[in-house]
Design an enzyme around this catalytic site. Structure first.
Site, short mmCIF file in Angstrom:
data_model
loop_
_atom_site.label_atom_id
_atom_site.label_comp_id
_atom_site.label_asym_id
_atom_site.label_seq_id
_atom_site.Cartn_x
_atom_site.Cartn_y
_atom_site.Cartn_z
N GLY A 1 0.69 -1.22 -0.11
CA GLY A 1 0.01 -0.40 -0.32
C GLY A 1 0.72 1.10 0.35
O GLY A 1 1.09 2.49 -0.89
N PHE A 2 1.67 1.40 0.94
CA PHE A 2 2.94 2.82 1.04
C PHE A 2 2.69 3.83 1.30
O PHE A 2 2.43 4.61 0.66
CB PHE A 2 3.43 2.15 0.02
CG PHE A 2 4.97 1.34 -0.09
CD1 PHE A 2 5.54 1.11 0.85
CD2 PHE A 2 3.94 0.02 -1.14
CE1 PHE A 2 5.70 -0.07 1.16
CE2 PHE A 2 4.78 -1.16 -1.19
CZ PHE A 2 5.39 -1.56 -0.24
N GLY B 1 1.49 -6.47 3.97
CA GLY B 1 2.43 -7.50 3.45
C GLY B 1 3.22 -6.75 4.97
O GLY B 1 5.02 -7.84 5.21
N ALA C 1 0.30 -1.71 13.64
CA ALA C 1 0.31 -2.89 15.42
C ALA C 1 0.48 -2.94 16.37
O ALA C 1 -0.90 -3.35 17.03
CB ALA C 1 1.83 -3.31 15.06
N ARG D 1 8.36 -2.47 22.13
CA ARG D 1 8.79 -3.67 22.19
C ARG D 1 8.98 -4.34 20.80
O ARG D 1 7.54 -3.74 20.07
CB ARG D 1 7.11 -4.34 23.07
CG ARG D 1 8.01 -5.52 23.26
CD ARG D 1 6.41 -6.30 23.46
NE ARG D 1 5.35 -5.77 25.12
CZ ARG D 1 6.22 -6.29 25.99
NH1 ARG D 1 6.92 -7.95 26.10
NH2 ARG D 1 5.70 -6.07 27.53
N ASN E 1 7.99 -8.96 16.53
CA ASN E 1 7.77 -10.24 15.63
C ASN E 1 9.76 -9.76 14.74
O ASN E 1 9.29 -9.27 13.97
CB ASN E 1 6.91 -10.70 14.53
CG ASN E 1 7.47 -11.84 14.14
OD1 ASN E 1 8.86 -11.66 13.54
ND2 ASN E 1 6.44 -12.32 13.54
N GLU F 1 7.13 2.39 8.96
CA GLU F 1 8.24 3.65 8.00
C GLU F 1 9.49 3.30 8.44
O GLU F 1 10.11 4.14 8.25
CB GLU F 1 6.88 4.38 8.44
CG GLU F 1 5.52 4.16 7.64
CD GLU F 1 4.97 5.07 7.83
OE1 GLU F 1 4.79 5.15 9.16
OE2 GLU F 1 3.89 5.92 7.13
#
Lengths: 329, 737
Positions: free
Chosen positions: B244-245, B475, B518, B622, B625, B699
């Site tokens: 998307g960006f 993604g 996130a 934190r 992943n 980003e």
């Protein structure tokens, strides 16, 4: 994409006759299909020549090589004989496109690539090459990738092929068959055209002509270099490229064959410049004089002005390498 | 059950650290990875919708003026063409991220060459494209405005962005050392691999739109408002997005056109943009002109800092590339002048593209810092460290958590920074001039309101959990991290958690954008799980502090109970978690930080630059992943290399049209341009950010990266490039003959 009729040729005669009737030949299609999708080219008929054989690389009697028109770029680049005796050709091929495209693109098709001029690709823009008489937007527009030699009022486009630049340095011949079944072989020097007043014509192929092979003369030996200067490390067309074949006799240059990409509507070669080099002792002064001759009529159009000094610098570096001389201290 | 948390105070409990499943933070594979590499993840264009027709948009071939008439008769007569559509509901501009309402609409007024003005629909895609390429139009063209700097005098000051503190001019005069330079960056396009695509399908008055979008919560409202229908009638599905960006933040023209045509034709309509149309019709990043002034004393302590920019957009658009976003707080200096001027141009709409603001603002600032360090004869790392303010230099608030110094130190150590040659043009290997450069990274952290539902049930294999939210995975790894959070909190292995995304009927979140996804959606999942843990405690009659959930079992005291048993066959425990941003956003300065170290080789003959190695060290709270976070940083640094060396969306200054509209001529970096990248993620907890203690990382890898390349080019050659990108023509004059 305009609806079109598709036929598969089973003999060269099928292809050449269809060509006479207005069909466009398709081989790998790596350029033509893109242009058809954009309706930059809108042929009503396609004649597919992929089943014609024409895919052998054979040694010719005179020590040269005959390359079938349908030999894929990747096969040609990897051919052991080419890598050994005509290495400039292998290097030029590998400098072009991507692995996937080279697998599909053919020898004959590569010669017939159309320009990458942005305005040629945009059908809402005037372009004399796409639509004769409509004008040239590149001259006064963004022309970073455009020509500095041999341009005309009508067109400043460049030819994008790497392979053709090497073939020009190698004095290759293009073998052509026409609808009457006649074969002729023309030097690659005479295959391409400058834009003049007819930029829509890239080369000397006429309706019904089919490239059947490209032939290479016996190996020239010497140092063979292909230097491609571009905006990113891969998958970019040449801003300037140089194919060089130089032989030495003692400390003098015995022969010099230099062809340039990215500078003109065709792979560029300058006999006068080569004459400056032949018989002379390599030096930076000599290379500068050669560059002076090459670039005496060079003209930038703004964004591509840098190609003039870039060509000089690249030529000198290639000649230093080819003549195996260091830089002046 | 619903648990809501408003982020009004730092969450110092750090509950994820107490959990036992061991999922959060680990470099786990994405659950969606095998689907994507095997071609079985269904992207927007890949849904097999029976009886669909195909639409292709038509661009305005002029820059400014009025479309008087579309003569569709010839096109309608073509084989397969079933309709030509145009009108006041068509989008003129794509919607800005978070618009939540219709963007500017209508095809009669044309403001940029490339604006969508019609849709040709046919039985096949090829028929539609041919019709679109040959649609006849009549128009009246007017003069347009195409050159931003020629119009600078008419620019509009963005007053919300202005800071004028102390006396910068005086500080510049009194300073021991100054930098006073103008930097320019060109326009960019997001250039996502997947072009925009929508499939619109009506059932009576209800619209189902399968699209490629980042923020469904807003996109539904934008789409409904554009069509003039109730948002409750619209459902959007966007389970997989091929990048998307920023370009898919807001609804784009193909979605509205597909919906209008499908309604009228009473048949599903598929509309995909061509690559050229992606360039013409979706967001561009504005070009920028950035005037940076730095003043410091003899010790390198900043006394003044100026960052003033000129950016552009279409008339009626509010978005102004926020180039000063991190400049406000990154470095000290009592005398400050920051501002952004916006000029109106007839160019494709400007909006969010890959880290709006810092992507281009940070490189200019970090180039200027490099120039100042050189004047001082000081290590640029040391200069930066000396100028880290104790608190926000423009607002009286503390920093939440800042790992900037640690990132620079760790990066310098790994890279071997102390061994570089500080004097430019000294290092040579054959024809290659070798140089080293560094730059800092900063990206503001944002938490957005988000909801998610987590449901635990049991089947023959035991207990499982399902996570549902309208959040997207573009993604980035959303499927992985939300499953990890739920599995961690509920004591389930990854394969027993299933995350479902990209359905607007799921609980609503902010979508993917601004690196907030996130933390925001992750916090919502976390809160739902907290509520479910409370329910488990109640059923077990234990205290939360005594509860351990691991591998499908609940352990309390010295008693172990299977969760499957606890839930019971056919039973379930379900909760909705809701996070809302609160006072911590305003009471602390929150940002992610990092540092880049880069080695380049510049060909002394041709000026071609190759990045040979690059290290990035990042602190983003934190890490949820390690693998997907590292991949985000690889991507950001790759974009940074492209921005530094090649990437430039070129407009023809005579009519504003985009010249290089394909990926052959719009040069994003290819594999050979990107060396093996070295990424390190620092251990950090930011209690002010969210209950996960995580901050945005999507980003961050881009926010300053290009400056490290440009600074390395200077070190290699002695040439300062202040006009991005550093294509070889900008170096030739400064290279040895």
């Amino acid at each position: 994409m305009r609806p079109f009729e598709y036929t598969r040729a089973t003999t060269t005669r099928d292809a050449t006759r269809a060509g006479t009737d207005g069909a466009t030949i398709i081989a790998g299609g790596t350029n033509l299909l893109d242009l058809m999708k954009l309706e930059v080219m809108a042929p009503e008929r396609l004649i597919d020549i992929n089943r014609l054989g024409l895919n052998a690389i054979e040694e010719s009697g005179d020590g040269g090589l005959r390359i079938g028109a349908l030999v894929p770029n990747s096969d040609l680049a990897a051919d052991r004989r080419v890598r050994k005796d005509w290495p400039v050709l292998s290097r030029a091929l590998l400098a072009g496109a991507s692995g996937q495209l080279r697998n599909k693109a053919t020898t004959g098709g590569n010669l017939c690539q159309r320009t990458r001029c942005y305005y040629f690709y945009d059908t809402d823009m005037p372009c004399n090459k796409r639509e004769p008489g409509s004008g040239c937007q590149a001259r006064g527009g963004f022309n970073r990738i455009h020509a500095i030699l041999g341009t005309s009022e009508q067109c400043i486009a460049t030819h994008p092929s790497d392979m053709a630049v090497a073939l020009r340095a190698l004095d290759a011949m293009v073998e052509i068959e026409n609808a009457e079944g006649e074969r002729r072989s023309i030097p690659i020097a005479e295959f391409y055209r400058l834009p003049h007043g007819t930029p829509h014509l890239d080369n000397e192929l006429h309706p019904g002509d089919l490239i059947t092979a490209v032939t290479l003369p016996a190996p020239a030996g010497g140092a063979q270099i292909y230097r491609k200067v571009r905006d990113r490390a891969s998958y970019a067309f040449a801003l300037v490229s140089v194919a060089a074949i130089v032989t030495m006799e003692g400390d003098r240059i015995a022969s010099a064959s230099l062809a340039f990409g990215g500078l003109a509507h065709m792979p560029w070669r300058d006999d006068e410049m080569e004459a400056v080099l032949v018989g002379a002792t390599p030096s930076d002064d000599l290379f500068d004089r050669a560059a002076d001759v090459l670039l005496k009529d060079a003209q930038g159009y703004g964004h591509n002005d840098f190609k003039i000094p870039l060509t000089r610098r690249t030529l000198k570096a290639v000649l230093r390498d080819a003549c195996n001389v260091g830089e002046p201290a | 059950m619903t648990r809501t948390m408003t982020m009004d105070r730092p969450d110092e409990r750090r509950r994820l650290d107490d959990m036992s499943q061991g999922l959060v933070g680990r470099p786990l594979d994405r659950p969606d990875g095998p689907l994507k590499v095997s071609g079985t993840a269904t992207y927007a264009h890949e849904w097999n919708v029976p009886n669909a027709a195909y639409g292709v948009l038509v661009r305005a071939p002029f820059s400014n003026g009025r479309l008087r008439r579309i003569d569709s008769a010839a096109t309608e007569a073509l084989d397969g063409v079933v309709g030509v559509f145009t009108g006041e509901k068509f989008l003129r501009n794509p919607a800005q991220g978070g618009a939540d309402e219709a963007p500017v609409q209508g095809t009669e007024t044309v403001q940029y060459l490339g604006q969508p003005v019609a849709l040709v629909v046919a039985d096949t895609f090829e028929q539609a494209r041919h019709g679109a390429q040959n649609l006849a139009m009549e128009w009246t063209a007017e003069n347009g405005v195409f050159d931003p700097e020629a119009q600078a005098a008419d620019a509009e000051e963005q007053e919300d962005e202005t800071v004028d503190q102390g006396d910068l001019d005086g500080a510049m005069r009194a300073a021991a050392f100054t930098v006073d330079e103008v930097y320019r960056t060109p326009c960019h396009n997001s250039a996502a691999m997947e072009p925009h695509c929508s499939i619109a399908e009506w059932d009576g008055e209800d619209l189902l739109l399968r699209g490629s979008y980042q923020m469904l919560n807003y996109n539904v409202n934008e789409l409904a408002d554009s069509l003039g229908i109730d948002a409750a009638r619209v459902r959007m599905l966007s389970p997989y997005v091929g990048g998307g960006f920023g370009s898919k933040l807001g609804i784009a023209p193909e979605a509205v056109a597909a919906a209008l045509a499908a309604k009228q034709l009473q048949r599903p309509v598929v509309v995909a943009l061509s690559r050229q149309q992606v360039f013409d019709m979706t967001m561009r990043r504005s070009e920028t002109r950035q005037h940076i002034r730095l003043a410091c004393d003899a010790d390198g302590i900043l006394t003044g800092l100026g960052h003033e920019g000129l950016v552009s957009n279409l008339p009626e658009e509010e978005f102004a590339e926020p180039i000063t976003q991190s400049t406000h707080f990154l470095y000290g200096g009592a005398n400050r002048k920051l501002g952004i001027d916006l000029v109106r141009l007839n160019r494709t709409c400007a909006g969010s593209v890959r880290a709006p603001g810092e992507a281009v603002g940070m490189p200019a600032l970090e180039n200027a810092m490099d120039e100042l360090a050189e004047k001082l004869g000081m290590d640029p790392v040391e200069l930066r460290k000396r100028n880290l303010p104790d608190k926000h230099p423009e607002e009286d608030i503390p920093f939440s958590s800042r790992k900037y110094t640690e990132a620079m130190d760790e990066g310098a150590r790994r890279f071997g920074w102390s061994e570089r040659n500080m004097k430019p043009g000294q290092l040579r290997e054959g024809d290659w001039l070798i140089g080293h450069g560094m730059a800092g990274a900063s990206r503001v952290n944002i938490l957005s309101k988000a909801e998610a539902r987590v449901t635990m049930g049991s089947d023959d294999d035991g207990v499982f959990a399902t996570v549902e939210t309208d959040m997207t995975d573009i993604g980035t790894g959303t499927y992985a991290i939300l499953s990890q959070i739920a599995g961690e909190m509920l004591g389930l292995p990854m394969e027993r958690v299933r995350t479902q995304l990209g359905d607007s009927e799921f609980p609503k979140g902010p979508g993917s954008g601004g690196s907030w996804g996130a933390s925001s959606s992750g916090s919502a999942v976390y809160l739902a799980c907290e509520e479910m843990r409370a329910e488990i405690c109640q059923r077990l009659s234990c205290e939360e502090a005594d509860l351990t959930l691991k591998d499908g079992d609940a352990i309390a005291g010295n008693r172990k109970t299977s969760l499957a048993e606890l839930i019971g066959g056919g039973g379930q425990i379900s909760a909705v978690g809701r996070i809302e941003p609160g006072k911590t956003m305003k009471e602390s300065a929150q940002s992610s930080y990092g540092a880049y170290f880069c080695e380049v080789a510049v060909d002394r003959v041709t000026g071609e630059t190759r990045v040979r190695r690059m290290t990035g060290v990042f602190g983003a709270g934190r890490i949820l992943n390690e693998k997907t976070a590292t991949s985000q940083c690889y991507g950001g640094m790759s974009w940074g290399i492209g921005m530094a060396l090649t990437e430039e969306l070129v407009h023809d200054l005579r009519d504003g049209h985009i010249v290089n509209r394909d990926l052959a001529e719009y040069h994003i970096p290819v594999n050979l341009d990107v060396p093996q990248l070295d990424v390190v993620l620092l251990d950090e907890r930011d209690d002010w950010a969210c209950p996960l203690q995580s901050k945005g990382i999507g980003e961050l890898g881009l926010c300053g990266a290009a400056a490290s390349v440009i600074n390395a080019i200077y070190n290699a050659t002695g040439v300062r490039v202040r006009d991005y990108p550093a294509t070889l023509d900008k170096l030739l004059d400064g290279l040895p003959d």
